[in-house]
Design a protein around this motif. Structure first.
Motif, short mmCIF file in Angstrom:
data_model
loop_
_atom_site.label_atom_id
_atom_site.label_comp_id
_atom_site.label_asym_id
_atom_site.label_seq_id
_atom_site.Cartn_x
_atom_site.Cartn_y
_atom_site.Cartn_z
N ALA A 282 30.35 19.40 61.91
CA ALA A 282 31.64 19.18 61.28
C ALA A 282 32.09 17.74 61.49
N TYR A 283 32.92 17.28 60.57
CA TYR A 283 33.62 16.02 60.79
C TYR A 283 35.07 16.19 60.37
N VAL A 284 35.93 15.28 60.82
CA VAL A 284 37.36 15.37 60.56
C VAL A 284 37.71 14.46 59.39
N GLY A 285 38.43 15.02 58.41
CA GLY A 285 38.90 14.25 57.26
C GLY A 285 40.36 13.87 57.41
N GLY A 286 40.80 12.88 56.64
CA GLY A 286 42.19 12.46 56.69
C GLY A 286 42.38 11.05 56.17
N PHE A 287 41.72 10.72 55.07
CA PHE A 287 41.69 9.35 54.55
C PHE A 287 43.06 8.84 54.12
N PHE A 288 43.90 9.69 53.54
CA PHE A 288 45.13 9.22 52.90
C PHE A 288 46.33 9.15 53.84
N TYR A 292 49.79 6.74 61.72
CA TYR A 292 50.38 7.72 62.63
C TYR A 292 49.59 9.02 62.64
N ALA A 293 49.41 9.64 61.49
CA ALA A 293 48.66 10.90 61.43
C ALA A 293 47.19 10.68 61.72
N ARG A 294 46.64 9.54 61.28
CA ARG A 294 45.23 9.28 61.57
C ARG A 294 44.99 9.18 63.07
N GLN A 295 45.99 8.72 63.84
CA GLN A 295 45.82 8.67 65.28
C GLN A 295 45.65 10.08 65.85
N ALA A 296 46.44 11.02 65.40
CA ALA A 296 46.29 12.41 65.84
C ALA A 296 44.93 12.95 65.44
N GLY A 312 39.37 6.21 60.16
CA GLY A 312 39.53 4.77 60.38
C GLY A 312 40.71 4.21 59.63
N ASP A 313 41.01 2.94 59.89
CA ASP A 313 42.13 2.27 59.23
C ASP A 313 41.87 2.15 57.74
N VAL A 314 42.91 2.35 56.95
CA VAL A 314 42.85 2.21 55.50
C VAL A 314 43.94 1.23 55.07
N ASP A 315 43.56 0.13 54.46
CA ASP A 315 44.52 -0.89 54.06
C ASP A 315 45.31 -0.45 52.82
N VAL A 316 46.60 -0.75 52.85
CA VAL A 316 47.44 -0.51 51.68
C VAL A 316 47.96 -1.84 51.16
N ALA A 317 48.30 -1.85 49.88
CA ALA A 317 48.87 -3.05 49.26
C ALA A 317 50.38 -3.00 49.43
N GLY A 318 50.93 -3.88 50.23
CA GLY A 318 52.36 -3.83 50.51
C GLY A 318 52.64 -3.30 51.89
#
Length: 353
Positions: A282-288, A292-296, A312-318
Protein backbone atom coordinates in the motif's frame (compact mmCIF):
# COMPACT_ATOMS: atom_id res chain seq x y z
CA UNK A 1 -19.19 22.93 20.04
CA UNK A 2 -18.71 25.65 17.41
CA UNK A 3 -17.92 24.64 13.83
CA UNK A 4 -16.73 26.92 11.04
CA UNK A 5 -16.06 25.73 7.51
CA UNK A 6 -13.70 27.64 5.21
CA UNK A 7 -12.92 27.14 1.52
CA UNK A 8 -9.57 27.99 -0.07
CA UNK A 9 -9.25 27.76 -3.85
CA UNK A 10 -5.72 27.20 -5.16
CA UNK A 11 -4.23 26.88 -8.62
CA UNK A 12 -1.51 24.33 -9.25
CA UNK A 13 1.83 25.69 -10.41
CA UNK A 14 2.00 22.73 -12.83
CA UNK A 15 -1.19 21.65 -14.57
CA UNK A 16 -1.76 17.90 -14.35
CA UNK A 17 -3.63 16.40 -17.30
CA UNK A 18 -5.24 13.04 -16.68
CA UNK A 19 -7.18 10.83 -19.02
CA UNK A 20 -10.55 11.92 -17.63
CA UNK A 21 -9.78 15.26 -15.99
CA UNK A 22 -7.50 18.28 -16.28
CA UNK A 23 -6.25 19.34 -12.83
CA UNK A 24 -5.58 23.06 -12.84
CA UNK A 25 -6.50 23.68 -9.21
CA UNK A 26 -8.53 22.43 -6.28
CA UNK A 27 -10.81 23.73 -3.54
CA UNK A 28 -9.64 22.79 -0.06
CA UNK A 29 -12.08 22.70 2.85
CA UNK A 30 -10.95 23.56 6.38
CA UNK A 31 -13.15 22.78 9.37
CA UNK A 32 -12.42 24.46 12.70
CA UNK A 33 -14.07 22.78 15.69
CA UNK A 34 -13.89 24.69 18.96
CA UNK A 35 -15.27 24.42 22.48
CA UNK A 36 -14.18 25.53 25.92
CA UNK A 37 -11.51 22.80 26.05
CA UNK A 38 -9.74 23.58 22.78
CA UNK A 39 -9.85 23.78 19.00
CA UNK A 40 -8.79 21.60 16.10
CA UNK A 41 -8.60 21.93 12.32
CA UNK A 42 -9.40 19.30 9.70
CA UNK A 43 -8.86 19.43 5.94
CA UNK A 44 -10.06 17.65 2.81
CA UNK A 45 -9.74 18.58 -0.86
CA UNK A 46 -12.72 17.09 -2.74
CA UNK A 47 -13.20 16.75 -6.47
CA UNK A 48 -14.95 19.74 -8.09
CA UNK A 49 -17.71 17.36 -9.21
CA UNK A 50 -18.40 13.69 -8.61
CA UNK A 51 -16.08 11.38 -10.58
CA UNK A 52 -15.32 7.64 -10.37
CA UNK A 53 -17.16 7.34 -7.08
CA UNK A 54 -15.50 10.33 -5.42
CA UNK A 55 -17.94 13.00 -4.21
CA UNK A 56 -18.04 16.53 -5.55
CA UNK A 57 -17.34 19.62 -3.47
CA UNK A 58 -20.98 20.64 -2.99
CA UNK A 59 -22.08 17.21 -1.83
CA UNK A 60 -19.32 17.11 0.79
CA UNK A 61 -20.36 20.54 2.12
CA UNK A 62 -24.02 19.48 2.22
CA UNK A 63 -23.22 16.19 3.97
CA UNK A 64 -21.12 17.99 6.55
CA UNK A 65 -23.67 20.70 7.28
CA UNK A 66 -26.86 18.62 7.10
CA UNK A 67 -25.77 15.26 8.54
CA UNK A 68 -22.34 14.97 10.16
CA UNK A 69 -22.22 18.18 12.18
CA UNK A 70 -25.77 17.69 13.55
CA UNK A 71 -24.69 14.19 14.64
CA UNK A 72 -21.63 15.66 16.33
CA UNK A 73 -23.77 18.31 18.02
CA UNK A 74 -26.23 15.71 19.30
CA UNK A 75 -23.47 13.57 20.79
CA UNK A 76 -21.75 16.56 22.37
CA UNK A 77 -25.02 17.77 23.92
CA UNK A 78 -25.96 14.33 25.18
CA UNK A 79 -22.56 13.47 26.63
CA UNK A 80 -21.52 16.95 27.74
CA UNK A 81 -18.29 16.84 25.72
CA UNK A 82 -17.07 16.33 22.18
CA UNK A 83 -16.64 12.65 21.21
CA UNK A 84 -13.23 11.13 20.70
CA UNK A 85 -11.91 11.27 17.14
CA UNK A 86 -11.74 7.47 17.19
CA UNK A 87 -15.55 7.21 17.10
CA UNK A 88 -16.23 9.15 13.92
CA UNK A 89 -15.81 6.25 11.51
CA UNK A 90 -18.77 4.50 13.16
CA UNK A 91 -21.15 7.04 11.67
CA UNK A 92 -20.34 6.19 8.05
CA UNK A 93 -23.32 6.01 5.70
CA UNK A 94 -23.62 4.64 2.14
CA UNK A 95 -23.89 8.14 0.68
CA UNK A 96 -21.03 9.12 -1.63
CA UNK A 97 -19.94 12.13 0.47
CA UNK A 98 -20.19 10.47 3.89
CA UNK A 99 -16.60 9.21 4.17
CA UNK A 100 -15.06 12.52 3.10
CA UNK A 101 -17.18 14.59 5.48
CA UNK A 102 -16.41 12.22 8.35
CA UNK A 103 -12.69 12.37 7.53
CA UNK A 104 -12.84 16.15 7.84
CA UNK A 105 -14.45 16.01 11.28
CA UNK A 106 -12.21 13.18 12.47
CA UNK A 107 -9.07 15.14 11.57
CA UNK A 108 -10.30 18.24 13.41
CA UNK A 109 -11.14 16.21 16.53
CA UNK A 110 -7.80 14.37 16.39
CA UNK A 111 -5.91 17.66 16.07
CA UNK A 112 -7.85 19.08 19.03
CA UNK A 113 -7.18 16.03 21.24
CA UNK A 114 -3.48 15.93 20.43
CA UNK A 115 -3.11 19.59 21.40
CA UNK A 116 -5.10 19.10 24.62
CA UNK A 117 -2.90 16.12 25.56
CA UNK A 118 0.27 17.99 24.51
CA UNK A 119 1.12 15.16 22.14
CA UNK A 120 2.15 14.87 18.51
CA UNK A 121 0.77 12.45 15.95
CA UNK A 122 4.22 10.97 15.33
CA UNK A 123 4.34 10.03 19.02
CA UNK A 124 0.99 8.26 18.70
CA UNK A 125 2.09 6.65 15.41
CA UNK A 126 5.91 6.49 15.50
CA UNK A 127 7.90 6.16 12.30
CA UNK A 128 8.53 2.59 11.18
CA UNK A 129 10.39 3.34 7.94
CA UNK A 130 12.03 6.19 6.07
CA UNK A 131 9.62 8.32 4.05
CA UNK A 132 9.82 7.75 0.28
CA UNK A 133 8.08 10.15 -2.08
CA UNK A 134 6.10 9.58 -5.24
CA UNK A 135 5.41 12.47 -7.65
CA UNK A 136 2.41 12.74 -9.97
CA UNK A 137 3.12 13.84 -13.56
CA UNK A 138 1.37 13.47 -16.92
CA UNK A 139 2.25 11.60 -20.09
CA UNK A 140 -0.98 12.73 -21.74
CA UNK A 141 0.32 16.15 -22.78
CA UNK A 142 3.59 18.09 -22.96
CA UNK A 143 2.95 20.49 -20.05
CA UNK A 144 6.04 21.21 -17.93
CA UNK A 145 6.73 18.94 -14.97
CA UNK A 146 7.60 19.97 -11.41
CA UNK A 147 11.09 19.39 -10.02
CA UNK A 148 11.79 15.75 -9.21
CA UNK A 149 14.45 16.19 -6.51
CA UNK A 150 14.09 13.64 -3.72
CA UNK A 151 11.50 11.60 -5.63
CA UNK A 152 11.74 7.80 -5.58
CA UNK A 153 9.00 7.00 -8.09
CA UNK A 154 6.69 8.70 -10.58
CA UNK A 155 2.97 8.21 -10.90
CA UNK A 156 2.18 9.18 -14.49
CA UNK A 157 -1.28 10.00 -15.78
CA UNK A 158 -1.97 8.10 -18.99
CA UNK A 159 -4.87 7.37 -21.32
CA UNK A 160 -5.32 4.84 -24.15
CA UNK A 161 -3.63 5.89 -27.38
CA UNK A 162 -0.42 7.68 -28.19
CA UNK A 163 1.34 9.48 -25.35
CA UNK A 164 3.05 12.88 -25.50
CA UNK A 165 6.57 12.59 -27.02
CA UNK A 166 8.15 15.38 -24.95
CA UNK A 167 6.87 13.92 -21.70
CA UNK A 168 8.16 10.48 -22.66
CA UNK A 169 11.55 12.12 -23.16
CA UNK A 170 11.29 13.67 -19.68
CA UNK A 171 10.44 10.28 -18.26
CA UNK A 172 13.48 8.71 -19.90
CA UNK A 173 15.74 11.50 -18.62
CA UNK A 174 14.45 11.09 -15.05
CA UNK A 175 15.58 7.42 -14.84
CA UNK A 176 12.78 6.92 -12.29
CA UNK A 177 10.44 3.91 -12.13
CA UNK A 178 6.82 4.72 -12.91
CA UNK A 179 3.25 3.72 -12.05
CA UNK A 180 0.91 4.24 -15.02
CA UNK A 181 -2.33 5.77 -13.73
CA UNK A 182 -5.25 5.29 -16.12
CA UNK A 183 -7.91 6.77 -13.81
CA UNK A 184 -10.39 4.17 -15.10
CA UNK A 185 -10.09 5.28 -18.77
CA UNK A 186 -9.15 1.93 -20.35
CA UNK A 187 -11.85 -0.15 -22.04
CA UNK A 188 -9.84 -3.28 -22.76
CA UNK A 189 -6.63 -5.11 -21.97
CA UNK A 190 -5.34 -4.02 -25.39
CA UNK A 191 -5.72 -0.36 -24.33
CA UNK A 192 -3.45 -1.02 -21.37
CA UNK A 193 -0.93 -3.12 -23.26
CA UNK A 194 -0.58 -0.44 -25.93
CA UNK A 195 0.34 2.21 -23.37
CA UNK A 196 2.62 -0.18 -21.49
CA UNK A 197 4.51 -0.95 -24.71
CA UNK A 198 5.16 2.76 -25.34
CA UNK A 199 6.39 3.52 -21.84
CA UNK A 200 8.61 0.47 -21.56
CA UNK A 201 10.75 1.83 -24.36
CA UNK A 202 11.94 4.61 -22.05
CA UNK A 203 11.35 3.59 -18.41
CA UNK A 204 10.84 0.81 -15.90
CA UNK A 205 7.13 0.31 -15.23
CA UNK A 206 6.33 -0.79 -11.68
CA UNK A 207 2.56 -0.99 -11.91
CA UNK A 208 -0.56 -0.19 -13.92
CA UNK A 209 -3.07 1.71 -11.78
CA UNK A 210 -6.89 1.69 -11.93
CA UNK A 211 -7.16 0.67 -15.59
CA UNK A 212 -10.91 -0.01 -15.55
CA UNK A 213 -14.02 1.38 -13.91
CA UNK A 214 -14.37 1.19 -10.13
CA UNK A 215 -15.68 -2.23 -9.08
CA UNK A 216 -14.64 -4.06 -12.24
CA UNK A 217 -12.42 -6.57 -10.48
CA UNK A 218 -13.14 -9.35 -12.98
CA UNK A 219 -11.49 -7.65 -15.96
CA UNK A 220 -8.77 -6.27 -13.68
CA UNK A 221 -7.93 -9.77 -12.46
CA UNK A 222 -7.87 -11.08 -16.05
CA UNK A 223 -5.54 -8.27 -17.03
CA UNK A 224 -3.29 -9.09 -14.09
CA UNK A 225 -2.79 -12.58 -15.51
CA UNK A 226 -1.44 -11.06 -18.74
CA UNK A 227 0.95 -8.59 -17.12
CA UNK A 228 4.40 -9.04 -15.62
CA UNK A 229 4.02 -5.86 -13.55
CA UNK A 230 1.75 -5.15 -10.61
CA UNK A 231 -1.73 -3.77 -10.89
CA UNK A 232 -2.50 -0.98 -8.45
CA UNK A 233 -6.00 0.19 -7.49
CA UNK A 234 -6.84 3.69 -6.32
CA UNK A 235 -10.43 4.90 -6.81
CA UNK A 236 -11.57 1.33 -6.09
CA UNK A 237 -10.16 1.36 -2.55
CA UNK A 238 -12.69 2.76 -0.06
CA UNK A 239 -13.32 0.13 2.60
CA UNK A 240 -12.06 -3.06 4.24
CA UNK A 241 -14.44 -5.00 2.01
CA UNK A 242 -12.80 -3.48 -1.08
CA UNK A 243 -9.36 -4.53 0.11
CA UNK A 244 -10.55 -8.04 0.90
CA UNK A 245 -12.28 -8.40 -2.48
CA UNK A 246 -9.18 -7.16 -4.31
CA UNK A 247 -7.09 -9.82 -2.57
CA UNK A 248 -9.72 -12.52 -3.07
CA UNK A 249 -9.93 -11.94 -6.84
CA UNK A 250 -6.20 -11.43 -7.26
CA UNK A 251 -7.05 -8.12 -8.92
CA UNK A 252 -4.06 -6.12 -7.65
CA UNK A 253 -0.86 -6.28 -5.64
CA UNK A 254 -0.71 -2.57 -4.75
CA UNK A 255 -3.36 -0.22 -3.37
CA UNK A 256 -3.49 3.55 -2.91
CA UNK A 257 -5.14 4.50 0.38
CA UNK A 258 -6.36 8.09 0.67
CA UNK A 259 -7.51 9.11 4.17
CA UNK A 260 -10.16 11.52 2.87
CA UNK A 261 -11.62 8.82 0.62
CA UNK A 262 -11.80 6.03 3.20
CA UNK A 263 -13.26 8.02 6.08
CA UNK A 264 -10.19 9.37 7.82
CA UNK A 265 -6.74 8.61 9.17
CA UNK A 266 -7.88 5.82 11.50
CA UNK A 267 -9.64 3.93 8.71
CA UNK A 268 -6.66 4.48 6.40
CA UNK A 269 -4.31 2.93 8.97
CA UNK A 270 -6.67 -0.04 9.39
CA UNK A 271 -6.99 -0.61 5.63
CA UNK A 272 -3.22 -0.50 5.16
CA UNK A 273 -2.69 -3.02 7.95
CA UNK A 274 -5.33 -5.35 6.51
CA UNK A 275 -3.90 -5.04 3.01
CA UNK A 276 -0.48 -6.13 4.21
CA UNK A 277 -1.93 -9.12 6.04
CA UNK A 278 -3.59 -10.14 2.76
CA UNK A 279 -0.32 -9.85 0.85
CA UNK A 280 -0.93 -6.44 -0.74
CA UNK A 281 1.41 -3.47 -0.61
CA UNK A 282 0.00 0.00 0.00
CA UNK A 283 0.92 3.62 -0.35
CA UNK A 284 -0.67 6.80 1.00
CA UNK A 285 -2.34 9.25 -1.39
CA UNK A 286 -3.08 12.93 -0.85
CA UNK A 287 -1.73 15.03 -3.73
CA UNK A 288 -4.24 17.90 -3.58
CA UNK A 289 -4.15 18.66 0.14
CA UNK A 290 -2.24 21.61 1.61
CA UNK A 291 1.05 21.28 3.53
CA UNK A 292 -1.06 20.94 6.68
CA UNK A 293 -2.97 17.79 5.72
CA UNK A 294 0.00 16.37 3.83
CA UNK A 295 1.96 16.54 7.08
CA UNK A 296 -0.59 14.28 8.77
CA UNK A 297 -0.49 11.96 5.76
CA UNK A 298 3.31 11.87 5.95
CA UNK A 299 3.14 10.65 9.54
CA UNK A 300 0.72 7.92 8.46
CA UNK A 301 3.02 6.93 5.58
CA UNK A 302 6.14 6.75 7.74
CA UNK A 303 4.25 4.69 10.31
CA UNK A 304 2.44 2.30 7.96
CA UNK A 305 4.00 1.83 4.52
CA UNK A 306 7.31 1.31 2.75
CA UNK A 307 6.08 2.14 -0.77
CA UNK A 308 6.64 5.70 -2.08
CA UNK A 309 3.63 7.89 -1.25
CA UNK A 310 2.02 11.02 -2.73
CA UNK A 311 2.72 13.20 0.31
CA UNK A 312 5.48 15.47 -1.00
CA UNK A 313 5.30 19.23 -1.45
CA UNK A 314 3.11 20.46 -4.29
CA UNK A 315 3.68 24.00 -5.58
CA UNK A 316 0.71 26.28 -6.15
CA UNK A 317 0.54 29.45 -8.22
CA UNK A 318 -0.11 32.27 -5.78
CA UNK A 319 -0.71 32.15 -2.06
CA UNK A 320 -0.74 28.78 -0.31
CA UNK A 321 -2.13 28.08 3.12
CA UNK A 322 -0.03 29.66 5.87
CA UNK A 323 1.12 27.13 8.47
CA UNK A 324 3.20 27.33 11.63
CA UNK A 325 5.45 24.74 13.25
CA UNK A 326 4.20 23.35 16.56
CA UNK A 327 5.34 20.94 19.26
CA UNK A 328 1.91 19.28 19.45
CA UNK A 329 -0.74 18.11 17.00
CA UNK A 330 0.57 17.22 13.54
CA UNK A 331 3.78 19.23 13.85
CA UNK A 332 2.21 21.91 11.66
CA UNK A 333 -0.79 24.05 12.54
CA UNK A 334 -3.01 26.22 10.39
CA UNK A 335 -2.69 29.97 10.84
CA UNK A 336 -6.30 30.74 11.77
CA UNK A 337 -5.86 34.41 10.91
CA UNK A 338 -5.12 33.25 7.36
CA UNK A 339 -8.38 31.30 7.33
CA UNK A 340 -10.36 34.28 8.56
CA UNK A 341 -8.84 36.82 6.18
CA UNK A 342 -7.69 34.97 3.04
CA UNK A 343 -10.31 32.25 2.50
CA UNK A 344 -14.09 32.08 2.04
CA UNK A 345 -16.17 31.23 5.10
CA UNK A 346 -18.91 28.79 4.03
CA UNK A 347 -20.87 28.58 7.27
CA UNK A 348 -20.63 28.65 11.07
CA UNK A 349 -22.71 26.58 13.47
CA UNK A 350 -22.68 26.61 17.26
CA UNK A 351 -24.22 24.66 20.11
CA UNK A 352 -23.69 24.57 23.81
CA UNK A 353 -22.03 21.42 25.21
Amino acid sequence: MDATLYRHDVRLAHVLQGGAQRHEGRSRLYLVLRDADGAGVGEVAPQPVSLNGDPGLKSVIDELRDVVLPQLSAISSREGAAPSWTRMSRFAAPREASATALALVEMALLHRELKMEKCRLDELWPSQSALRLQRSVSLVDDEAWPALKGVARLRAKVTPGLLAPRSLERLAASSLPVVLDFNATASSAEDVLGVLEQVRLVATVVAVEQPFLVGNLTDTARLSERLDVMISLDEGVRSLRDVEQIARYGAAKLVCVKPARVGGLANARTLIARARVLGLEAYVGGFFESPYARQANRVLAEHSVTEPSDVGDVDVAGEDLKVVTTETGFGLDVDEDFLRTRTTRIFTTGTET
